[in-house]
Design a protein around this motif. Structure first.
Motif, short mmCIF file in Angstrom:
data_model
loop_
_atom_site.label_atom_id
_atom_site.label_comp_id
_atom_site.label_asym_id
_atom_site.label_seq_id
_atom_site.Cartn_x
_atom_site.Cartn_y
_atom_site.Cartn_z
N GLY A 1 0.78 -1.23 0.00
CA GLY A 1 0.00 0.00 0.00
C GLY A 1 0.81 1.27 0.00
N SER B 1 3.49 4.16 -1.46
CA SER B 1 3.61 4.88 -2.72
C SER B 1 5.05 4.79 -3.20
N SER C 1 -0.91 7.97 -1.34
CA SER C 1 -1.64 6.86 -1.94
C SER C 1 -2.82 6.49 -1.03
N GLU D 1 -4.35 3.84 -1.25
CA GLU D 1 -4.33 2.39 -1.20
C GLU D 1 -4.18 1.86 0.22
N SER E 1 -7.50 0.61 2.23
CA SER E 1 -8.38 -0.38 1.60
C SER E 1 -9.01 -1.28 2.67
#
Length: 85
Positions: free
Chosen positions: A41, A43, A50, A52, A55
């Motif tokens: 996750g 960057s 990010s 991510e 999530s």
């Protein structure tokens, strides 16, 4: 010299039974899976944020798996081994 009784001979082995060690291996695998799901996750560029990392997999699923794995480990250790006759 004192003779060894059957009871003292049985208690000289491992502290846990074979089934306990199998359950502990399963719990350890669940914990490892939780940590694998939590990883990543990041960057590639430190100047870019990010999303991510937020999530479902990292925030919810992985910690639940870790909790289940640790509870399973406690159960595996505390479970009384079956006595063989």
């Amino acid at each position: 010299m004192a003779k060894r009784t059957k009871e003292s001979k049985d208690t000289a082995g491992f502290a846990l039974g074979k089934e306990n060690y199998k359950l502990m291996a399963i719990g350890f695998a669940i914990i490892i899976l939780g940590f694998i799901l939590m990883a990543g996750g990041g960057s590639h560029d430190p100047n870019v944020f990010s999303e991510e990392i937020f999530s479902f997999r990292r925030i919810t699923l992985a910690p639940i798996l870790l909790f289940i794995g640790f509870v399973f480990e406690i159960y595996a250790i505390m479970k009384k081994p079956k006595e063989e006759e």
